[in-house]
Write a protein that holds these residues in place. Sequence first.
Motif, PDB file in Angstrom:
ATOM      1  N   TYR A   8       0.889  -1.282   0.111  1.00 61.00           N
ATOM      2  CA  TYR A   8      -0.069  -0.130   0.125  1.00 61.00           C
ATOM      3  C   TYR A   8       0.866   1.270  -0.024  1.00 61.00           C
ATOM      4  O   TYR A   8       0.534   2.237  -0.575  1.00 61.00           O
ATOM      5  N   LYS A  51      -8.315   6.799  -2.631  1.00 61.78           N
ATOM      6  CA  LYS A  51      -8.744   5.338  -2.385  1.00 61.78           C
ATOM      7  C   LYS A  51      -7.833   4.357  -1.836  1.00 61.78           C
ATOM      8  O   LYS A  51      -8.072   3.429  -1.032  1.00 61.78           O
ATOM      9  N   ILE A  52      -6.453   4.373  -2.361  1.00 64.28           N
ATOM     10  CA  ILE A  52      -5.486   3.493  -1.858  1.00 64.28           C
ATOM     11  C   ILE A  52      -5.502   4.019  -0.169  1.00 64.28           C
ATOM     12  O   ILE A  52      -5.223   2.887   0.386  1.00 64.28           O
ATOM     13  N   ASP A  54      -7.768   5.314   1.767  1.00 64.42           N
ATOM     14  CA  ASP A  54      -8.675   4.620   2.433  1.00 64.42           C
ATOM     15  C   ASP A  54      -8.844   2.974   2.822  1.00 64.42           C
ATOM     16  O   ASP A  54      -9.145   2.642   3.671  1.00 64.42           O
ATOM     17  N   VAL A  55      -8.342   2.312   1.593  1.00 63.70           N
ATOM     18  CA  VAL A  55      -8.422   0.923   1.664  1.00 63.70           C
ATOM     19  C   VAL A  55      -7.187   0.346   2.748  1.00 63.70           C
ATOM     20  O   VAL A  55      -7.623  -0.153   3.486  1.00 63.70           O
ATOM     21  N   ALA A  58      -8.640   1.461   6.289  1.00 67.15           N
ATOM     22  CA  ALA A  58     -10.166   1.335   6.541  1.00 67.15           C
ATOM     23  C   ALA A  58     -10.511   0.856   8.037  1.00 67.15           C
ATOM     24  O   ALA A  58     -11.265   1.335   8.386  1.00 67.15           O
TER      25      ALA A  58
END
Length: 89
Positions: A8, A51-52, A54-55, A58
């Motif tokens: 990530y 988005k990355i 947030d992933v 999470a």
Amino acid sequence: MKSIIHMYMHALHEERENFWDYIELIDNEPHKEHKAVWYAIAADELQHFAKIKDVAWANMEGHTEMEKAFHDSMHEEYEKMKKCLEKRK
């Protein structure tokens, strides 16, 4: 073997670097229509970054303090990138 968080982090770094490359293109592009292309791609890179991020975070449970600090710095970086892009609208 790389951990998932390491992957990530690598992906975030790549998206961030790409974003700043497109900002540089926007700033140096003499043609208005080309600037619009670079702007759209930079906006895409910013969305990928978000988005990355947030992933990756999470669920903050189980993350080390260092990973949490990295998250905070990536959130600050996202805000900086977002403001930078908004200035170029």
